[in-house]
Design an enzyme around this catalytic site. Structure first.
Site, short mmCIF file in Angstrom:
data_model
loop_
_atom_site.label_atom_id
_atom_site.label_comp_id
_atom_site.label_asym_id
_atom_site.label_seq_id
_atom_site.Cartn_x
_atom_site.Cartn_y
_atom_site.Cartn_z
CB SER A 62 -0.86 -0.38 1.14
OG SER A 62 -2.07 0.77 1.31
CG ASP A 86 -4.43 -1.55 0.98
OD1 ASP A 86 -3.20 -1.61 1.58
OD2 ASP A 86 -4.55 -0.22 0.36
#
Length: 367
Positions: free
Chosen positions: A42, A157
Site C-alpha cells: 500500500s 490493497d
C-alpha cells in the site's frame, strides 16, 4: 567476482502515515546505506516506487504546504459507488506524472508491490510490468478505491492480507533485512469522558434510526442493478449523444440533459469537499462517521497482523516510527510523518552500520 552485501527493506501500509517511510529512506541514503531490495504494501509500495525512481523530492514538493482539501484533489474522483467510492483515475494520473512508464524490471533495485486478490484471498507480490499498475493495485483501499484488474486478478490493497511484507522480503534473500513498521501500537486511547460521549452518541443515533419504507428500498435496489442501470445509460447515450441523432422535438430535452450533466460535474467537487470534511474534522465528543469507523478498523487489523508477523519473523533491524496525529488520508500532514521517520531512522543508523561491517567481514572470511 566480488559479491556485495544486499540490504532489503519491508515498508508497511498506512496511508498518509507512509510519509514516515520517506524520512527513513532519506536518512539511510544520507548515511550511505544502500537499499538493494524494496518490498512495500500500500503506502509502502508507493513510497518504495518513488524512491526507486528517484522521484521522492518531486513528491515532497508537491505535497508541501497543502491543505487537506488540496491533497484530496490529487486522488478524489467520486463515482457511482458500486465497488468503490473513488474511481482511481486521478491517483493513477498523479503517479503517472511522477513514475512515467517505468517497468519494474528496469528499476535499479529489486522491487515488489504487495496486493491482495479479492477473489481468492491470496497475497500477490507484483515484481514485473508497469510500476504504476503495481502501485495502483497495492494502494486500492477497499471501499475507498475501486479494485484493480491486473493479470486476470481482481486486486485490492496489500494491507488487507500482508501490511508488513517481511515474509516476501525474506524470500528475496537479502543479507540484511530492515522492517519499517507503522503500526507498533494501537491508535491513541481517548479519555474515559470522550469514550462515554462517543458511546452515548452512538446509542442515541441507534434509537433514532428509522427504517426506510419498502417502496424506497425496492426502487433503490432497482437503480443499483447493474444491468438496469447500464440499459438506462445506453438509452440516454443513444438518444442524446450519438452524432446526428438528436430527435426532432427534443432539442430542449437535449439542452436539459447537458445542463444536468454540468450540474452533476459540479456536484462531484462538492461531494469531494464533503468527504474531505468527514475525514478532516474529527469530533471526539460525537459519533464516529463512516470513514472513521472504516479506517479505525483497518488500523486495528493491521496492528494485529504486524504483531503476528513480527512474532514469527525477526528482521535484523526494526524501525518503528510513532506517527501520532496523522490519519490514513491526511496527506497534508506528510511533513510531520516524514520527520517521525527521520527520527527513528537516525536511531537505527549505528546498528545498521555495525551490522554491515559484520556481514562484510563474514563475507570476506568465507572467500
Amino acid at each position: 567476482m566480488d559479491r556485495k552485501i544486499r540490504v532489503g527493506i519491508a515498508l508497511d501500509s498506512g496511508g498518509a502515515m507512509g510519509g514516515a517511510h520517506i524520512g527513513v529512506l532519506e536518512v539511510l541514503k544520507e548515511h550511505g546505506i544502500p537499499i538493494d531490495i524494496i518490498v512495500g504494501s500500500s503506502a509502502g509500495a508507493a513510497v518504495g516506487a518513488l524512491y526507486a525512481c528517484g522521484a521522492l523530492e518531486a513528491f515532497k514538493e508537491l505535497i508541501s504546504g497543502l491543505s487537506f482539501i488540496d491533497a484530496l484533489s490529487f486522488y478524489a474522483d467520486p463515482v457511482f459507488p458500486v465497488s468503490g467510492l473513488f474511481a482511481g483515475k486521478k491517483a493513477r494520473k498523479f503517479f503517472q506524472s511522477l513514475l512515467g512508464d517505468t517497468k519494474i524490471e528496469d528499476l535499479p533495485v529489486t522491487y515488489a508491490a504487495v496486493a491482495t486478490d479479492l477473489l481468492t484471498g491470496e497475497t500477490v507480490a507484483i515484481s514485473r510490468g508497469s510500476l504504476v499498475d503495481a502501485v495502483m493495485a497495492s494502494i486500492s483501499m477497499p471501499g475507498i478505491f475501486k479494485p484493480v484488474v491486473l493479470d486476470n486478478r481482481l486486486l485490492t490493497d496489500g494491507g488487507v492480507s500482508d501490511p508488513l511484507p517481511l515474509d516476501i522480503l525474506m524470500d528475496c534473500s537479502p543479507d540484511i533485512t530492515i522492517a519499517c513498521n507503522l503500526h507498533s501500537k494501537l491508535p491513541d486511547k481517548l479519555s474515559a469522558t470522550q469514550n462515554r460521549a462517543i458511546v452515548k452518541a452512538q446509542e442515541k443515533s441507534s434509537r433514532n434510526d428509522e427504517d426506510l419504507p419498502s417502496w424506497f428500498i425496492d426502487r433503490a435496489l432497482g437503480v443499483f442493478r447493474t444491468e438496469k442501470l447500464a440499459a438506462q445509460v445506453k438509452s440516454i447515450r443513444e438518444t442524446f449523444l450519438s452524432p446526428g441523432r438528436t430527435p426532432a422535438g427534443s432539442i430542449r430535452d437535449h439542452e436539459l440533459f447537458i445542463a444536468l450533466q454540468q450540474q452533476l460535474n459540479q456536484s462531484r467537487d462538492k461531494i469531494a469537499s464533503l468527504i474531505g470534511r468527514s475525514f478532516a474534522e474529527k469530533d471526539t465528543a460525537g459519533m464516529l462517521n463512516i470513514f472513521e469507523v472504516m479506517l479505525s478498523a483497518t488500523n486495528i487489523q493491521q496492528y494485529q497482523k504486524n504483531r503476528l508477523m513480527l512474532m514469527h519473523l525477526k528482521p535484523d533491524i526494526l524501525i518503528e516510527p510513532v506517527v501520532d496525529g496523522v490519519r490514513a488520508l491526511e496527506f497534508n500532514k506528510g511533513e510531520r510523518a516524514i520527520e517521525q521517520g527521520r527520527i527513528k531512522a537516525l536511531e537505527a543508523v549505528p546498528k545498521i552500520r555495525a551490522l554491515l561491517e559484520r556481514r562484510e567481514k563474514e563475507l570476506e572470511g568465507g572467500r
